[in-house]
Design a protein around this motif. Structure first.
Motif, short mmCIF file in Angstrom:
data_model
loop_
_atom_site.label_atom_id
_atom_site.label_comp_id
_atom_site.label_asym_id
_atom_site.label_seq_id
_atom_site.Cartn_x
_atom_site.Cartn_y
_atom_site.Cartn_z
N LYS A 125 -37.94 -79.31 -17.81
CA LYS A 125 -38.07 -80.41 -18.75
C LYS A 125 -39.53 -80.82 -18.89
CE LYS A 125 -33.51 -82.36 -17.83
NZ LYS A 125 -32.77 -83.56 -17.38
N ILE A 126 -39.80 -81.42 -20.03
CA ILE A 126 -41.17 -81.89 -20.26
C ILE A 126 -41.53 -82.97 -19.24
CG2 ILE A 126 -42.67 -83.06 -21.91
CD1 ILE A 126 -42.13 -80.20 -22.63
N GLN A 127 -40.56 -83.82 -18.91
CA GLN A 127 -40.85 -84.90 -17.96
C GLN A 127 -41.17 -84.36 -16.58
OE1 GLN A 127 -37.36 -87.27 -17.91
NE2 GLN A 127 -36.11 -85.79 -16.85
N GLN A 128 -40.61 -83.19 -16.21
CA GLN A 128 -40.94 -82.59 -14.92
C GLN A 128 -42.35 -82.00 -14.94
OE1 GLN A 128 -37.90 -79.73 -14.27
NE2 GLN A 128 -36.32 -81.23 -13.73
N ALA A 131 -44.90 -84.98 -14.73
CA ALA A 131 -44.60 -86.09 -13.82
C ALA A 131 -45.85 -86.58 -13.12
CB ALA A 131 -43.56 -85.64 -12.80
N LYS A 134 -47.73 -88.84 -15.39
CA LYS A 134 -47.10 -90.14 -15.49
C LYS A 134 -47.43 -91.00 -14.28
CE LYS A 134 -42.87 -90.29 -16.95
NZ LYS A 134 -41.43 -89.99 -17.02
N ASP A 262 -40.45 -81.40 -29.06
CA ASP A 262 -40.97 -82.01 -27.84
C ASP A 262 -42.43 -81.65 -27.63
OD1 ASP A 262 -38.52 -83.09 -27.38
OD2 ASP A 262 -37.85 -81.49 -26.01
N ALA A 266 -45.49 -84.24 -27.37
CA ALA A 266 -46.36 -84.27 -26.20
C ALA A 266 -47.80 -83.98 -26.57
CB ALA A 266 -45.86 -83.24 -25.17
#
Length: 969
Positions: A125-128, A131, A134, A262, A266
């Motif tokens: 995932k993009i969030q992984q 991270a 973030k 996505d 991003a």
């Protein structure tokens, strides 16, 4: 006529009948209008609606609540009482459901986790991926958040543009017209280059060879741009094979529209991040990683190049730039990086890793990298053609001291930039193949970094013993707070002492120096305020043992084991420490701890026994004999130590030594019953029956105990001297009339001889003298049952249960009498009564499990385990139930649990061997035999009946185990 019409229309002014609804016959259900507000009317009743539906022929739906019991509104059993039986039944069903669900739960969950991890690895995932970025946003201040610019229009609506029209030029029209035309005739005049010429309308000639070469050149340029090629003087070196370009297109992952969206979002966020805060290195790295993930390597390299320009002091940006380029470009990137962050160890190590030649690696770490100045003009020519070759990466200015024709350009090495980096020195030393070169480097390293313990110890390991001592002395003076240097000195002394050329006296003297060195270390460190805890010293001792220095380990234990321990807690603390390190496999440390404890407490027999058990489990026979010899000297009154020493001698085959140990034991303990019986057993099992008889006679004189008289009678019985045995028993009963085993042996001798009356008299006398002994009642009952008097046997057992209430063995015998008499229902009733009186008896629950039908045994097993608190007999029975259900692996596991809970039950070992005979291999059967021999069981009904049979005298545990497995049914 007018009057008739008037009468016909008179109903229009009449009031409507009650419950009238307009259009009800057509299916209307009534409604209320604004005119009805005021004296509103109620709608039609249910009866009226049902009547109207019946006239239309529709079926009337029954009311679902018309058959509902008003006293039971919420379910069939809502009015009943939830009792304890219902709760137990619910718990049983829940346990069964949980057991069914837990069968393959671990395997299923592991498979799901593996599939999920594989999916996350393939399509993260993009969030992984972002991270870490973030997490980095937590350091952004409020002012930085406020300074973030607006992202612009996010409505995704296309703005309306003014429509414009353009005049199409004539060249486009002519070109479109000529697209469909072709020439089918060629000029046969061949050119010098080997191609054919074609004449156009304007008279120009076309060279197809040049066209092909141009096409190849354009394709080559495109491939170079895609794959990130680097042009050098020798030609073009690319990481992508141009010949396999089309083939490699098959492996290109086509991204879905969601992924593309996505990536676009991003990209927009990262673009805003790097523009608002261009000095934030993680933002540039994340933006480059995004482009790399999207498959746009050119854009990724361009972004990371800008990151290097904006964040030249960030080593992470330079390392990421080197990673995104091929090997040769990465070298140039890192060469430029050391000009900005020359103190970064990671940069230099990364530059060394890029070199495949050992000499080149050494140059990078020691003397630097050499780039000929002749390359600089070539770099200058290539600079306008690619952003990779910009001035950011090629800013080499040769020193004025060198001439371009002769001298190369030298970049200083890693150690010249960072001479105090221990890691760089270690990497440099590791590159050396000869010990002499490594020694020279380490000598220089400890001069530059005198406070590095690792470098001092590495230099000491490479030196000869004499020079190593000097090195360690220097290290100790340079770093007086290091305990590692003292331990290394102790290990060095131990290594010298263990040389084959040293004599025993020299060896002992030098080993004593190890103890003195460690003691001096503790004192010196304490003087320099270095206070290591006792646990830390024990870890160092374990480390020394692991690395092959047992004497240093022992010295550390001697010097530090008593630290921070109260005097009253020392024994328990040291024993627990020994057990803890033994579980880790550090036998030498455990031996050293127990040896020190024995010096402090030499009269503790439990401590000597613990040390003997340690040597028996992990040591040699010589070490075990030595520890037992010391034990009997310090604790001469400890009978168990004498017996252990004699038994070890006997097991080793040294019978005379065992006799000698027992003779010394007689001197120290002349009235010891156990030592006398051990001597008798030794002589009897070695065929010296006369000596054994004489020992028993002497024992009855010196140690006049009831057990010695019993063993005398048993010995005579085993030798076939029944009359002598009966005489011995008669004499013993006069001295010990309350000893039940004498009556048992007497009755069994009479019963074996066929004298039922005498046997009955013996058992009756025993019951009268020892009414609280259940075994006597059971033997008397079995005598009556063997004589065909089952009623008398029942009466005896009934009386025994009255005299000994709550004795499960008597109840189990009563159940057995009923079963052998053929009364299955009476046996079941007796078992039910037994469980009411002895609800926690494992023996009775084992019988109850087999009395149940096969379908309900598992449910009954849950109750049995809960009420008996996991009795080993019940666990063994559960294993047999699983065996009957063909659940082989689980049955084997439960047999192992049963034997682990109580190793003294011989019947459990017999059942396990019987199981392995049917379902196991020879290796598994042998494992059961070995474990049983080590456990040495003595109890259980079948085991005792076989082991104490006169026919099996002198047989080993292994042989008895085989016989028990044959007898079990």
């Amino acid at each position: 006529m007018a009057a008739n019409n008037k009468n016909k229309l008179a109903f229009l002014s009449m009031p409507a009948p009650a419950s009238y609804v307009a259009g009800l016959g057509r299916g209307a259900s009534g409604f209320t209008t604004r005119s009805d507000i005021g004296p509103a009317r109620e709608g039609p009743s249910a009866e009226v609606i049902a009547e109207a539906q019946a006239r239309r022929g529709e079926e009337v739906e029954p009311d679902p609540e018309q058959f509902q019991d008003p006293d039971n509104e919420y379910g069939l059993f809502a009015g009943t009482t939830y009792e304890q039986d219902d709760e137990e039944a619910d718990k049983i069903y829940e346990s069964v459901d949980e057991a069914m669900d837990s069968r393959r739960r671990a395997r299923r969950e592991a498979q799901e986790q593996a599939e999920l991890a594989k999916l996350r690895a393939e399509r993260p995932k993009i969030q992984q991926q972002f991270a870490d970025l973030k997490r980095g946003l937590s350091a952004v201040t409020d002012e930085e958040w406020e300074s973030i610019p607006e992202v612009g229009n996010l409505t995704r609506k296309k703005r309306r543009r003014e429509e414009r029209s353009y005049v199409v030029p004539d060249s486009v029209l002519v070109g479109d017209r000529n697209k469909t035309e072709f020439e089918n005739a060629l000029d046969e005049r061949q050119q010098l280059a080997g191609g054919f010429d074609s004449s156009l309308d304007n008279g120009a000639l076309t060279n197809f060879v040049e066209i092909g070469q141009a096409r190849d050149k354009i394709l080559s340029l495109k491939l170079d741009q895609i794959s990130g090629t680097q042009s050098t003087l020798n030609g073009t070196s690319t990481s992508v094979d141009p010949k396999g370009y089309l083939t490699s297109l098959d492996s290109v992952a086509i991204k879905s529209s969601a992924e593309i969206g996505d990536i676009k979002r991003a990209r927009m966020l990262f673009d805003s991040l790097v523009k608002s805060n261009p000095k934030h290195a993680p933002g540039w790295i994340a933006a480059a990683c995004l482009e790399e993930h999207a498959g746009k390597m050119v854009a990724a390299r361009k972004i990371i190049k800008q990151g290097c320009e904006h964040c030249p002091k960030s080593e992470d940006v330079w390392l990421e730039a080197a990673r995104l380029h091929n090997n040769e470009d990465a070298k140039i990137v890192l060469a430029n990086a050391v000009q900005h962050v020359g103190q970064s160890v990671k940069i230099w190590l990364a530059a060394a890793d890029l070199e495949h030649d050992l000499k080149a690696k050494k140059r990078v770490l020691r003397k630097g990298t050499y780039i000929p100045l002749l390359f600089l003009p070539f770099f200058a020519l290539l600079r306008p053609f690619s952003f990779l070759l910009s001035s950011s990466f090629f800013s080499f200015e040769p020193p004025s001291a060198f001439t371009a024709a002769v001298h190369p350009l030298m970049l200083p090495g890693a150690l010249e930039h960072i001479p105090n980096s221990v890691r760089l020195w270690k990497e440099t030393v590791n590159l050396e193949s000869s010990a002499s070169d490594a020694r020279i480097l380490l000598a220089r390293a400890v001069e530059v970094i005198p406070l590095s313990v690792e470098l001092w110890l590495a230099l000491a390991r490479l030196e000869s013993p004499d020079k190593a001592k000097a090195v360690l002395n220097k290290a100790r003076k340079a770093i007086p707070t290091s305990h590692e240097i003292w331990i290394a000195a102790g290990r060095l002394l131990e290594q010298e002492a263990c040389l084959p050329s040293k004599s025993a006296e020299q060896r002992n003297k030098e080993l004593e120096m190890v103890d003195k060195t460690i003691e001096g270390a503790v004192r010196d460190l304490r003087r320099h305020q270095v206070l290591l805890t006792r646990e830390q010293w024990l870890k160092e001792a374990e480390k020394c043992e692991e690395e092959g220095s047992p004497r240093t380990c022992e010295a550390i234990v001697k010097a530090t084991i008593g630290m921070d321990v109260e005097e009253e807690d020392r024994l328990d603390t040291w024993v627990s420490d020994a057990e803890a390190v033994e579980t880790k496999g550090r036998v030498g440390t455990a031996r050293a701890i127990l040896a020190f404890a024995l010096k402090v407490y030499p009269d503790k027999r439990s401590l000597w026994r613990r040390a003997a058990e340690l040597e028996k489990a992990h040591g040699t026979r010589e070490s075990l004999d030595a520890i037992l010899e010391r034990a009997v000297v310090h604790c001469p009154q400890a009978e168990v130590l004498w017996l252990m020493a004699a038994k070890e001698k006997w097991l080793a085959g040294d019978v005379p030594a065992a006799r000698e140990v027992l003779e010394r034991a007689f001197v120290a303990n002349p009235e010891s019953e156990q030592i006398w019986l051990a001597a008798v057993k030794l002589e009897a099992e070695n065929g010296e029956f006369g000596v054994a008889r004489e020992l028993l006679i002497r024992a009855r004189t010196v140690a006049d105990t009831e057990r010695i008289w019993m063993k005398s009678a048993v010995f005579e019985r085993q030798q076939g001297q029944t009359s002598t045995a009966l005489e011995t028993l008669a004499t013993a009963l006069k001295k010990f009339p309350k000893f039940a085993k004498l009556y048992m042996i007497q009755g069994q001798i009479h019963q074996a001889a066929g004298n039922i009356a005498a046997a009955r008299s013996s058992f009756a006398a025993g019951i009268k003298a020892c009414p609280k002994e259940p075994t006597l009642w059971i033997l008397a009952s079995r005598l009556e049952e063997a004589d065909g008097r089952s009623i008398k046997a029942r009466a005896l057992l009934e009386k025994a249960r009255l005299v000994n209430p709550g004795t499960d063995t008597l109840w189990a015998e009563s159940v057995g009498v009923e079963e052998r008499s053929g009364g299955a229902q009476q046996a079941k009733s007796m078992l039910s009564r037994a469980l009411q009186e002895c609800p926690s008896s494992g023996l009775l629950w084992s019988l109850a499990l087999w009395a149940e039908p096969r379908a309900s045994r598992k449910t009954k097993s849950v109750d049995a385990l809960r009420k008996t608190k996991d009795s080993p007999l019940v666990v063994c029975t559960v294993a047999r139930v699983l065996w009957a259900d063909r659940m082989i692996e689980r049955a084997r596991e439960w047999f192992g649990r049963a034997t682990g809970m109580d190793k003294d039950l011989g019947d459990v070992w017999g059942w396990w061997l019987k199981f392995e005979r049917q379902h196991g291999n020879e290796e598994q059967r042998e494992a059961v035999r070995v474990k049983c021999v080590a456990a040495e069981p003595h109890h259980s009904p079948v085991w005792q009946s076989i082991a104490k049979d006169d026919k099996n005298v002198g047989k080993s545990t292994r042989e008895i185990l085989e016989m028990v497995a044959d007898a079990l049914k």
